[in-house]
Structure formats: C-alpha cells, structure tokens
Design a protein around this motif. Structure first.
Motif, PDB file in Angstrom:
ATOM      1  N   UNK A 135       4.094 -51.418 -36.410  1.00  0.00           N
ATOM      2  CA  UNK A 135       5.237 -50.603 -36.052  1.00  0.00           C
ATOM      3  C   UNK A 135       4.868 -49.580 -35.007  1.00  0.00           C
ATOM      4  N   UNK A 136       5.824 -48.761 -34.633  1.00  0.00           N
ATOM      5  CA  UNK A 136       5.573 -47.728 -33.633  1.00  0.00           C
ATOM      6  C   UNK A 136       6.486 -46.527 -33.880  1.00  0.00           C
ATOM      7  N   UNK A 137       6.116 -45.408 -33.308  1.00  0.00           N
ATOM      8  CA  UNK A 137       6.927 -44.184 -33.333  1.00  0.00           C
ATOM      9  C   UNK A 137       6.925 -43.598 -31.930  1.00  0.00           C
ATOM     10  N   UNK A 138       8.114 -43.355 -31.398  1.00  0.00           N
ATOM     11  CA  UNK A 138       8.252 -42.689 -30.100  1.00  0.00           C
ATOM     12  C   UNK A 138       8.592 -41.225 -30.356  1.00  0.00           C
ATOM     13  N   UNK A 139       7.780 -40.334 -29.759  1.00  0.00           N
ATOM     14  CA  UNK A 139       8.013 -38.905 -29.907  1.00  0.00           C
ATOM     15  C   UNK A 139       8.197 -38.229 -28.566  1.00  0.00           C
ATOM     16  N   UNK A 143       3.917 -41.918 -27.580  1.00  0.00           N
ATOM     17  CA  UNK A 143       4.271 -43.009 -28.485  1.00  0.00           C
ATOM     18  C   UNK A 143       2.992 -43.499 -29.146  1.00  0.00           C
ATOM     19  N   UNK A 144       3.078 -43.818 -30.433  1.00  0.00           N
ATOM     20  CA  UNK A 144       1.961 -44.432 -31.146  1.00  0.00           C
ATOM     21  C   UNK A 144       2.426 -45.787 -31.644  1.00  0.00           C
ATOM     22  N   UNK A 145       1.512 -46.760 -31.632  1.00  0.00           N
ATOM     23  CA  UNK A 145       1.858 -48.108 -32.040  1.00  0.00           C
ATOM     24  C   UNK A 145       0.643 -48.776 -32.679  1.00  0.00           C
ATOM     25  N   UNK A 146       0.919 -49.646 -33.648  1.00  0.00           N
ATOM     26  CA  UNK A 146      -0.180 -50.270 -34.382  1.00  0.00           C
ATOM     27  C   UNK A 146       0.271 -51.598 -34.966  1.00  0.00           C
ATOM     28  N   UNK A 147      -0.690 -52.495 -35.140  1.00  0.00           N
ATOM     29  CA  UNK A 147      -0.419 -53.770 -35.811  1.00  0.00           C
ATOM     30  C   UNK A 147      -1.676 -54.225 -36.539  1.00  0.00           C
ATOM     31  N   UNK A 148      -1.505 -55.059 -37.547  1.00  0.00           N
ATOM     32  CA  UNK A 148      -2.595 -55.526 -38.411  1.00  0.00           C
ATOM     33  C   UNK A 148      -3.306 -54.346 -39.073  1.00  0.00           C
TER      34      UNK A 148
END
Length: 328
Positions: A135-139, A143-148
């Motif tokens: 998932x990700x979060x835009x601030x 922005x932070x994003x990650x998977x696995x």
C-alpha cells in the motif's frame, strides 16, 4: 497551447517508440519500501529505498534537479524512471504522469509507483496484484509506499516518522526507513538501500545538482550502513567547504569547516591532516605540529606529502617552519 503540449507529450510517450510494457518473469523485482519527499525549506527533492534484493537503488530511485523524483518498484518497470521525469519536465503533473505511464503498461497491476515534482505535488499507485502487505500513503510533500511487507502497518509507520522527523532531507528519509524496518519491513529480510537527493532548482551543471547519491548494494544491515555513510558524507561536505575556503584565502573559515568534519569522522587521518595544515597556515604552529606528529607516526606518507604543498601554495609557511615540521 499548454493543453496542446500536454496532449502531444502523452501522445509521444504513448507511441510505438516505447511500446507497451507487459509483465514478464524477465522484469526485475524490487519488493520493498520507499519514500519520495521534498524539503519545504531548501526545495530539495529526494527518494530513498530499502529491499531484500541486491543493488535496489540501481533501478528504483530516479531524480533530476528542477524536475522531480520517481520511485518505481514491486515488479519494476525501469522505464517509469526516465519517462516519468521527462513527462514532468514537459509540463505534466505527477497525477497526469502516473496516469500516462500506467495506461501504456499491461503489467500495471503488479507495479508500484510514486512521483513527486518541484512544487511538492505527489501521486502514488499500488497495483491490486502487488504482493501483500502492500500500500501507500500520500502526505504533504511526500509519499511512502511498500509491498511484500511483514505487516500492513509498515508504511503508516514511515509516514508518521517522516512527519515528526528533523534534520536534512536525507536524514529525515532515513528516519522514515528505520521506522519501516522497526515495524517489520520486508517480510524476506534486508539486503540493500539507496538515497538520492537533488536540488529544487537546477544550476545547469549536473555535477552540482546532486546533493546526496549513496547506495548500499549488499549488507546484512543496510540502513545502519547507510546511516554511517550519511555521516561520512556530511563530514566530507565540510571538507569540501574547507577546500573552497582555502582556495579563496580564508584560512579561518577553512579551519572551522575542517574542525566540523573531524567531529563527524574523528578517526580519519586526512581530515586531521588538512586541519593541521590550516592551523600551520594560520600561524598556530605548535598545535599543528602536535597533530602532524601523531599523523606522521601512524603513516609516514603524510610527511612525504607535506613539502609538496608549498608549490601550489596550500602550505604557506617559511622554510624554517617547514623543516621543523619535517623533523617531527
């Protein structure tokens, strides 16, 4: 005219020149977590990443001064980096750039992408088939994003850590990545990391536009190693400032810069050496001699180097004073 240009850019990047991007097993993996961010004070833009994959920075992180930064991950589409920057450079917003790139990509559902521009506008995307937790979060300006990931609290932890962090942009992004790792990070482990920071305004000289460009390609604790490298990077930044002060004849300022460098990297003989040389140039020869004597004891090559500094006027002392140093 602006809308015509945007249309032409999208058309150009959608042409057969690039072709459609289709997911295949030949594409590199980067199941990972990353951050794109902008420093609202300096205008600098950065992207940082960590993964349990070798040399993750070689394909995930992209940036250009005066334009923006890109993180492309999961099943990486490497073209998203240069193409995303080109779209920004040609006037598209991050939202339009992400839309244009994904529309051409038949592997979009396994992609993860984040793009940030010089105004701090951000757009991020997580394909529905990215491996959980993803998932990700835009601030605001990031922005932070990650998977696995080990769990779905990893990227929220990154976002909160970044918002509360202080320091340079590189240091703040590292704090966000440390928060991710503390929350569990990549479910497989950790292997490599990268940080790239570019200026908000281009100088027109590419060699001056990159603020930080560090990579840890293969390490048992890449973030710890990155933290060490960032400290050394900061120390050498002081050294560079000291060198510039020497060039301009300001040995007092050079002394201060070299002293700051030593505080960050106290075991580095070269930093001690140039500090001592500056002391000698400032007439503080007794303190200089004490430091140089210790350096020469550890490595006699520094003594051999010393008289060579006279010709380029990096050492501006009398012949008698020089001989006193060489007799140490």
């Amino acid at each position: 005219m602006k809308f015509l240009r945007v249309f032409m850019v999208i058309f150009f990047f959608g042409s057969n020149l690039f072709g459609q991007q289709v997911f295949s097993k030949k594409e590199p993996f980067a199941h990972t977590y990353s951050i794109v961010a902008r420093d609202t004070v300096t205008g600098e833009m950065g992207v940082a990443v960590q993964s349990n994959w070798f040399s993750v920075g070689s394909l995930v992180v992209w940036g250009k001064a005066g334009v923006g930064v890109v993180a492309t991950q999961s099943f990486i589409n490497p073209s998203f980096g240069p193409r995303g920057l080109a779209l920004l450079e040609n006037g598209l917003t991050p939202a339009l750039a992400v839309k244009a790139l994904l529309e051409l990509d038949e592997g979009r559902e396994v992609r993860q992408l984040a793009i940030l521009d010089v105004q701090g506008n951000v757009e991020a995307y997580t394909g529905k088939n990215c491996i959980d937790a993803a998932g990700h979060i835009v601030g605001d300006n990031f922005s932070v994003q990650a998977n696995l990931m080990d769990k779905n609290t990893v990227w929220p932890a990154m976002a909160e850590a970044f918002k509360k962090s202080k320091g340079s942009l590189a240091e703040r992004m590292l704090i966000a990545m440390e928060a991710a790792q503390n929350e569990g990070g990549d479910i497989r482990g950790k292997q490599s990391a990268a940080i790239l920071v570019v200026k908000g305004e281009s100088t027109g000289h590419s060699w001056e536009d990159t603020v930080v460009d560090l990579r840890v390609e293969d390490h048992k604790n890449p973030l710890q190693e990155m933290k060490r490298l960032l400290t050394i990077h900061k120390a050498y930044d002081f050294m560079n400032k000291g060198d510039l002060a020497v060039e301009s004849g300001d040995n007092i300022l050079a002394k201060q810069h070299y002293k700051n460098a030593q505080k960050l990297n106290p075991n580095n003989l070269e930093m001690k050496y140039w500090y001592a040389i500056t002391l000698a140039n400032n007439g503080e020869k007794e303190e200089a001699k004490l430091i140089l004597k210790n350096i020469f004891k550890k490595n006699k090559k520094w003594k051999e180097l010393t008289p060579r500094l006279v010709k380029p006027k990096l050492l501006t002392i009398s012949k008698t004073e020089l001989q006193e140093i060489l007799n140490l």
